[in-house]
Design an enzyme around this catalytic site. Sequence first.
Site, short mmCIF file in Angstrom:
data_model
loop_
_atom_site.label_atom_id
_atom_site.label_comp_id
_atom_site.label_asym_id
_atom_site.label_seq_id
_atom_site.Cartn_x
_atom_site.Cartn_y
_atom_site.Cartn_z
N CYS A 2 0.79 -1.23 0.00
CA CYS A 2 0.00 0.00 0.00
C CYS A 2 0.83 1.29 0.00
O CYS A 2 1.76 1.45 0.79
CB CYS A 2 -0.92 0.02 1.21
SG CYS A 2 -2.00 -1.39 1.28
N ARG A 27 5.87 -0.35 -5.36
CA ARG A 27 5.65 -1.07 -4.10
C ARG A 27 4.73 -2.27 -4.30
O ARG A 27 4.64 -3.13 -3.43
CB ARG A 27 5.03 -0.12 -3.08
CG ARG A 27 5.93 1.04 -2.73
CD ARG A 27 5.16 2.13 -2.03
NE ARG A 27 4.81 1.80 -0.67
CZ ARG A 27 5.56 2.04 0.39
NH1 ARG A 27 6.73 2.62 0.23
NH2 ARG A 27 5.17 1.73 1.58
N TRP A 73 -2.59 -3.08 -1.78
CA TRP A 73 -2.11 -4.46 -1.98
C TRP A 73 -2.89 -5.28 -0.98
O TRP A 73 -2.71 -5.17 0.23
CB TRP A 73 -0.61 -4.50 -1.69
CG TRP A 73 0.07 -5.79 -2.06
CD1 TRP A 73 0.64 -6.11 -3.27
CD2 TRP A 73 0.30 -6.93 -1.20
NE1 TRP A 73 1.18 -7.37 -3.21
CE2 TRP A 73 0.99 -7.89 -1.97
CE3 TRP A 73 -0.03 -7.22 0.11
CZ2 TRP A 73 1.37 -9.12 -1.45
CZ3 TRP A 73 0.34 -8.45 0.63
CH2 TRP A 73 1.04 -9.39 -0.15
N ASN A 99 -2.10 2.32 5.40
CA ASN A 99 -1.11 1.30 5.07
C ASN A 99 -0.77 0.59 6.36
O ASN A 99 -0.41 1.26 7.34
CB ASN A 99 0.13 2.00 4.48
CG ASN A 99 1.30 1.05 4.30
OD1 ASN A 99 1.12 -0.16 4.20
ND2 ASN A 99 2.50 1.59 4.26
N GLY A 100 -0.90 -0.73 6.40
CA GLY A 100 -0.59 -1.47 7.63
C GLY A 100 -1.70 -2.45 7.93
O GLY A 100 -2.56 -2.71 7.08
N GLU A 468 19.93 -16.86 -4.34
CA GLU A 468 19.43 -15.60 -4.91
C GLU A 468 19.07 -15.79 -6.39
O GLU A 468 18.07 -15.28 -6.87
CB GLU A 468 20.50 -14.50 -4.72
CG GLU A 468 20.17 -13.14 -5.32
CD GLU A 468 18.86 -12.53 -4.83
OE1 GLU A 468 18.30 -13.00 -3.83
OE2 GLU A 468 18.37 -11.59 -5.47
N LYS A 472 15.37 -15.05 -7.81
CA LYS A 472 15.14 -14.10 -8.90
C LYS A 472 14.33 -14.74 -10.01
O LYS A 472 13.38 -14.17 -10.53
CB LYS A 472 16.51 -13.64 -9.42
CG LYS A 472 16.60 -12.25 -9.87
CD LYS A 472 16.70 -11.19 -8.81
CE LYS A 472 15.90 -11.37 -7.59
NZ LYS A 472 16.06 -10.39 -6.54
N GLU A 475 10.68 -15.35 -8.89
CA GLU A 475 9.92 -14.11 -8.71
C GLU A 475 9.34 -13.59 -10.02
O GLU A 475 8.20 -13.15 -10.06
CB GLU A 475 10.83 -13.00 -8.14
CG GLU A 475 11.02 -13.03 -6.65
CD GLU A 475 11.92 -11.89 -6.18
OE1 GLU A 475 11.55 -11.22 -5.22
OE2 GLU A 475 13.00 -11.67 -6.77
N HIS A 491 20.70 -36.09 -1.37
CA HIS A 491 19.89 -36.32 -0.16
C HIS A 491 18.44 -35.93 -0.39
O HIS A 491 17.71 -35.64 0.55
CB HIS A 491 20.49 -35.58 1.02
CG HIS A 491 21.87 -36.04 1.35
ND1 HIS A 491 22.14 -37.29 1.86
CD2 HIS A 491 23.07 -35.44 1.18
CE1 HIS A 491 23.45 -37.43 2.01
NE2 HIS A 491 24.04 -36.32 1.59
N LYS A 586 7.21 -4.57 -3.48
CA LYS A 586 8.60 -4.13 -3.32
C LYS A 586 8.91 -3.87 -1.85
O LYS A 586 9.99 -4.18 -1.37
CB LYS A 586 8.77 -2.84 -4.13
CG LYS A 586 10.16 -2.26 -4.09
CD LYS A 586 11.05 -2.96 -5.07
CE LYS A 586 12.49 -2.59 -4.96
NZ LYS A 586 13.37 -3.67 -5.42
C1 G6P Z 1 10.24 -8.02 -0.77
C2 G6P Z 1 10.90 -7.62 -2.07
C3 G6P Z 1 12.27 -8.27 -2.16
C4 G6P Z 1 13.11 -7.90 -0.94
C5 G6P Z 1 12.40 -8.24 0.37
C6 G6P Z 1 13.11 -7.62 1.56
O1 G6P Z 1 9.96 -9.37 -0.77
O2 G6P Z 1 10.10 -8.01 -3.17
O3 G6P Z 1 12.92 -7.83 -3.33
O4 G6P Z 1 14.33 -8.57 -0.99
O5 G6P Z 1 11.07 -7.70 0.35
O6 G6P Z 1 13.00 -6.22 1.48
P1 G6P Z 1 13.99 -5.18 2.11
O7 G6P Z 1 13.48 -3.85 1.68
O8 G6P Z 1 13.92 -5.37 3.60
O9 G6P Z 1 15.35 -5.46 1.59
#
Ligand code: G6P
Length: 591
Positions: A2, A27, A73, A99-100, A468, A472, A475, A491, A586
């Site tokens: 949000c 976001r 969101w 937001n929250g 990572e 990626k 996602e 395993h 985000k």
């Molecule tokens: C969300 C984002 C990720 C990010 C994670 C942690 O899931 O989509 O890209 O790594 O939050 O966010 P931060 O702002 O704490 O790094």
Amino acid sequence: MCGIVGCVGKIDVKNFLIQGLKDLDYRGYDSAGVAYLLNREIVVHKFVGSVENLSKKTPPKFNSDVGIGHTRWATHGVPSDINSHPHVSNDGTFALVHNGVIKNYKDIKGHLSRKGFSFLSETDTEVIVNLLQRSYGKTNDVLEAIRLTVSKLEGGYACAFITSHEPHRLYFFKNSAPLLIGVGEGFNLLASDASPMITETHKFIELDDLCYGYIEEKDLHIYKDGNELEPVYTEKQPDLLKRDLCGYPHFMLKEIEEIPTVIGRLVDNYYNDGEFNFDPKLIEAIHEADHIVFIACGTSYHASLIGAHYFERLGKDTSVFIASEWAYYPKYLGKKPLYVFLSQSGETADLIRCGEAIKAMKMPLLVITNTKGSTLERMSTYSCLLYAGLEVAVASTKAYSAMVTLLSLLSRACAHSTHIAEKLNQIIEDCNKIIERKEEIREIAKKIKDAKNVFFLGRGYDYEMSLEASLKLKEITYIHSEGVPGGELKHGPIALIEEGVPVITFISDPVTESAMRGNVEEVNSRGAISYIVSSNRVKRDGDAFVVPDSVLYLSPLLKSMFAFYLAYYVSLEKGLNVDKPRNLAKSVTVE
Ligand code: G6P
């Protein structure tokens, strides 16, 4: 998650709200809405869908001097026009965006229902706006109504609202969710972060938790615990908040290709003329700490896994935790721990919860973030900025590289080892070489784009980087993937290897090279299609992509460039929304 914008005074309200919501769209959101006052009447427009859709469905001008906007969101209730914000009180005198999450909203809803209030939506937000109406009914004073409302709320919130009782004011209150005031000449602004306001002003006020108040055309008032506070102004750099594609088709591609510049900026900021430039008290705190405890989420967690090794090389005990786990099952390690939070946004709710526990124990906290003035930065004992510039694509790339770079610089500063600057300068050149060869990675992407499952293998730094790489890919391509330690394959995960499954294997370390190549044989003999991404010193004929050599501990910076491009190109080849993948946000401001 949000996003909130608001404005009051001499400003084009529609233009600011719509553009502001677009600036916050990175976001993540599913619906958008606005409210403004027209001849003392509240007007609301809110729809599922894009901000552009909202803009088209609203009048060209709002003819008002005060308005609020929101991107939602969904958490409580499906994405729908009715669940979208702003929400309006039963009597139509208050419109509010939030937001929250309000944890006790069901109790409040029950209580208000018994008092005769009705609710249209499934949201927690609608209880706040009706509590305001009820509290105003008792006090006849909007500030008093806020105080009364807030005293009943449990959870995290940043709220902005307008009311026909005070038609030239924009009110706010916040706790554990971000909100900033932008101070203009003849207008004032509010938003979840500085990016929507930066074209209008460079002067900001960061609001502390439990602050509330209002802004007007030429004035503003901030209160906490019943007392008015003196505003504390901060300036923000427009260049680091610029949201411009600069000719790139996607923010993710632009952000990958900014990585060499970001690494260079960090070297310039934290090292010059043969000296490191970190807060000496932070270096002392690291030396004094007997345990360094990293806590983070998502990509930042993966960067922490790499960074923890840098501090192990200093002889420190280290641990790395996922924030949402530590928040409920904390482990208190060491007699003199230093907690280290990595967070691109500085607003991640799970980390804020951990931060509150750490602060309550009066333990030192280092926050490494890309967002100056964020909630986590303000919570910290020490902070280091990442200087990566605004990261717009939901899938984090340059922030990961910035975190790894910063941790390498900080750990080497503790060891008084200045060679790191030279080594990072070499990494910058080598990243640029990978950028020139991105079409080769695109060819690999074309071959794996229709896979249902993809496996990434590695050992040591390569394994942690492969986590990572896998995140990626999943996602932004929606392909299921896993990062697996080479030795762990047999395993369990090997049971999933069948004809045609792509397996991407990272090999950097001569010590584990033959074991890794053995793992490749194991998957190949079960029908996998292997792509080996090796460092020059361990390359062999047939490897799919060879990156330049580097010291082992910096190799994740090069191998991750490959991984970022791979995910980007697979997403592109599949015709997906690279920068805004489904369901993801985000900045994750709810637990
Ligand atoms: C969300 C984002 C990720 C990010 C994670 C942690 O899931 O989509 O890209 O790594 O939050 O966010 P931060 O702002 O704490 O790094």
